[in-house]
Design a protein around this motif. Structure first.
Motif, PDB file in Angstrom:
ATOM      1  N   SER A  14       0.875  -1.602  -0.089  1.00 49.24           N
ATOM      2  CA  SER A  14       0.014  -0.075   0.203  1.00 49.24           C
ATOM      3  C   SER A  14       0.823   0.759  -0.161  1.00 49.24           C
ATOM      4  N   VAL A  15       1.896   1.248   0.537  1.00 49.20           N
ATOM      5  CA  VAL A  15       2.680   2.527   0.580  1.00 49.20           C
ATOM      6  C   VAL A  15       3.503   2.382  -0.367  1.00 49.20           C
ATOM      7  N   ALA A  16       3.750   1.365  -1.167  1.00 49.06           N
ATOM      8  CA  ALA A  16       3.995   1.715  -2.036  1.00 49.06           C
ATOM      9  C   ALA A  16       3.593   2.470  -3.495  1.00 49.06           C
ATOM     10  N   GLU A  17       2.235   1.761  -3.770  1.00 53.05           N
ATOM     11  CA  GLU A  17       1.187   2.118  -4.701  1.00 53.05           C
ATOM     12  C   GLU A  17       0.933   3.610  -4.383  1.00 53.05           C
ATOM     13  N   VAL A  18       1.222   4.496  -2.766  1.00 56.77           N
ATOM     14  CA  VAL A  18       0.374   5.136  -2.735  1.00 56.77           C
ATOM     15  C   VAL A  18       1.986   6.474  -3.465  1.00 56.77           C
ATOM     16  N   LEU A  19       3.322   6.294  -3.329  1.00 57.78           N
ATOM     17  CA  LEU A  19       4.199   6.680  -3.635  1.00 57.78           C
ATOM     18  C   LEU A  19       4.032   7.088  -4.777  1.00 57.78           C
TER      19      LEU A  19
END
Length: 625
Positions: A50-55
């Motif tokens: 989820s972190v990677a998708e947002v970044l």
């Protein structure tokens, strides 16, 4: 009958209170949310994804880190979606590198570090970003949600540590919170006055369900009712942790709010400037912030024709030899000016708290931050017009409003003549022979003359760097990086790393004092591993000279100021770079050695010039505005 009615009313109220309490408890425990959102116990996904998708959706290209088990899922997931993971030898360097990326790219710089000491190691760098107004996102690991405050490994109250340093702090409590919290944090980092934001990730919000569930399993639960309550509570906490975790969510950037001057304010300033005979612009780092491009600001300044003093990140805004860029005698110019425009410049120690401004001058102050806009205006100066707004866009609007009007040419010409006189005197000092070793001014002039036109200069030091600020000339906008108002030593390795990644085609020069080099010399290992061939020139006088200059005559002792003529060039070799020793015996080869270091850098090797320098009587003021 009335008493029965009262009893009924009391019972009714009590029932409502009990019901409201039950609803509140159910909400807090996630029971209501779980009624409508599924927990996918078989899913292999984890919070790091989820972190990677947002970044990725926010255009983040680099994530700087020093690895730790608390944050491994973030690093692995980001690498899988194409975000480059750059690991450093100290957490502060990771944050400094993210700071540099933010300044040069116009996006948010991102760093991720592990819990406890990993985070405490970043405090100075985060504070530096706050004072430099850099939009930065710090991701930190933390003990599990149920273990915080219970003596878990590396568990401290991290939120209290970062609240004074950051515009926004949040601790993730469920996996479903990751996406909306990150989007909010990234928008806040860039809105208003930019600055750092911090998000804490308890370890159980980042790893997949099947691993976290093993940690929640109670091996020997208490018997009886208490055992059943404990088991139910743990199971419910686990289910709520992952409830709705993988539902589709919007990951796109939220709107960013940037304060702007009103039309009336701009018009009032147009009228003031049009009447001025001797205006001066003091341009600070804030003027380089998005959304206005540095190129648009440069054209606007040139159209205005007003003499400019450039500080901080705005150094280089007008190129190497602009007729309106004034580098010397600022105090004298401000005494004579009839109008001063403080564009992102603050009346703190760098402007003697406003005392250098003449009370006869009209003063226009523009700053995104109200407290910085009016700093010390209650004591030493008063703005004629104070505008809480973006300095860069204000300058462009001012220039358009004054189209066809230019500052009287004799004013910048007279200041430029003073510039030439001062710089000729400085060059004469560069030709003086020092008692021992090389003249540092001569070394800096050589570097300035030979560095490439696209070079980025990173300033990290005191005495030697203070001299460099008056000698070395950035060739264009966003080609000078210094710590800013906090005056932090140790930024060199991180700033250079971020700069070289953002501008791989450019030469990146670090100007180090031998004292400041000690903070980040180990990052030559990072430069080697990540193929970021920077060039460093170290002014090695075996002393904390900026302190010694005053400590010795005032207090009669050089205690704690002395260093050694350390073989930093050999240290560089040991980390996989290429080091050069330059002293009086090979002084005549200085230019050739600089050129050789440039060739090595082009071939992919980080280089360092360990230059033994002597003492001079050259002394100037602060390097940052």
């Amino acid at each position: 009958m009335e008493s029965f009615g009262c009893i009924s009313s009391v019972l009714g109220c009590s029932a409502c209170i009990v019901l409201a309490g039950l609803v509140l408890v159910s909400y807090k425990l996630g029971l209501i949310y779980q009624l409508f959102h599924k927990t996918e116990t078989k899913s292999p996904r984890h919070g790091g994804e989820s972190v990677a998708e947002v970044l990725r959706a926010h255009g983040i290209k680099f994530l700087f880190t020093l690895v730790g088990g608390h944050i491994s899922p973030i690093l692995v997931a980001c690498e899988k979606v194409g975000i480059r993971i750059v690991d450093t030898r100290h957490e502060a360097t990771a944050v400094f590198a993210a700071d540099a990326v933010a300044r040069l790219s116009g996006t948010v710089g991102v760093a991720a570090v592990t819990a406890g000491p990993g985070l405490t190691n970043t405090v100075t760098a985060v504070k530096n970003a706050q004072m430099a107004e850099s939009p930065l996102l710090l991701l930190g690991g933390a003990a599990g949600t149920l273990l915080q405050g219970r003596g878990a490994l590396q568990d401290i109250d991290q939120m209290s540590l970062f609240r004074p340093l950051c515009k926004f702090c949040a601790s993730i409590r469920t996996v479903r919170e990751i996406v909306p919290t990150l989007r909010k944090a990234l928008a806040i980092a860039q809105s208003g006055t930019p600055g750092p934001v911090f998000i804490e990730f308890p370890i159980d919000t980042l790893y997949p369900y099947h691993l976290v569930s093993k940690e929640f399993a109670v091996k020997n639960p208490p018997k009886g009712l208490m055992g059943k309550i404990v088991s139910w509570y743990l199971n419910n906490h686990l289910m709520n942790l992952f409830a709705g975790a993988w539902e589709t969510r919007d990951v796109s950037p939220l709107p960013v709010h940037i304060p702007q001057a009103t039309e009336d304010q701009v018009q009032s300033c147009i009228e003031l400037v049009s009447r001025a005979k001797k205006p001066v612009i003091l341009l600070g780092s804030q003027a380089t912030l998005p959304p206005t491009s540095a190129e648009d600001i440069r054209r606007a300044l040139e159209d205005l024709g007003i003499p400019c003093f450039l500080g901080g990140m705005s150094r280089g805004m007008l190129g190497k030899d602009s007729p309106i860029h004034i580098r010397q005698n600022r105090r004298d110019a401000l005494k004579e000016a009839d109008l001063v425009l403080l564009a992102g410049t603050v009346c703190d120690f760098r402007l003697s708290y406003g005392r250098v401004l003449s009370r006869r001058s009209k003063i226009i102050a523009v700053n995104r931050d109200k407290s910085q806009l009016l700093k010390n205006s209650d004591m030493f100066w008063k703005p004629t017009i104070a505008i809480q707004g973006d300095a860069g866009s204000f300058i462009v609007r001012l220039s358009k409003g004054l189209k066809g009007h230019r500052c009287p040419e004799e004013w910048p010409q007279s200041l430029k003549a003073g510039d030439s006189t001062k710089e000729n005197a400085n060059r004469a000092k560069a030709n003086e022979k020092t008692e021992h070793h090389l003249n540092p001014l001569k070394v800096l002039h050589h570097v300035d003359e030979l560095m490439a036109e696209d070079s980025i200069i990173v300033a990290d030091g005191g005495d030697f760097v203070g001299s460099a600020a008056y000698i070395m000339r950035p060739r264009g906008p966003l080609r000078w990086l210094d710590p800013g108002a906090f005056g932090t030593l140790g930024v060199g390795g991180g700033f250079a790393l971020g700069a070289k990644l953002c501008r791989p085609e450019s030469e990146v020069w670090i100007v180090y004092g031998d004292g400041s080099l000690g903070y980040s010399v180990a990052e030559y290992d990072t430069f080697t591993r990540h193929k970021t061939p920077v060039i460093s020139v170290v002014g090695n006088d075996a002393c904390w000279s900026q302190i010694s200059r005053e400590q010795v005559p005032i207090l009669g002792s050089n205690v704690a100021c002395g260093l050694a003529f350390t073989d930093y060039h050999i240290v560089t070799d040991g980390y996989g770079g290429k080091g050069y020793l330059v002293g009086r015996e090979n002084e005549d080869q200085l230019s050739d050695i600089i050129k050789q270091a440039q060739r090595e850098a082009k071939e992919g090797k980080a280089t360092l010039l360990n230059v033994l320098i002597g003492k001079t009587n050259f002394r100037e003021g602060s390097i940052s505005v």
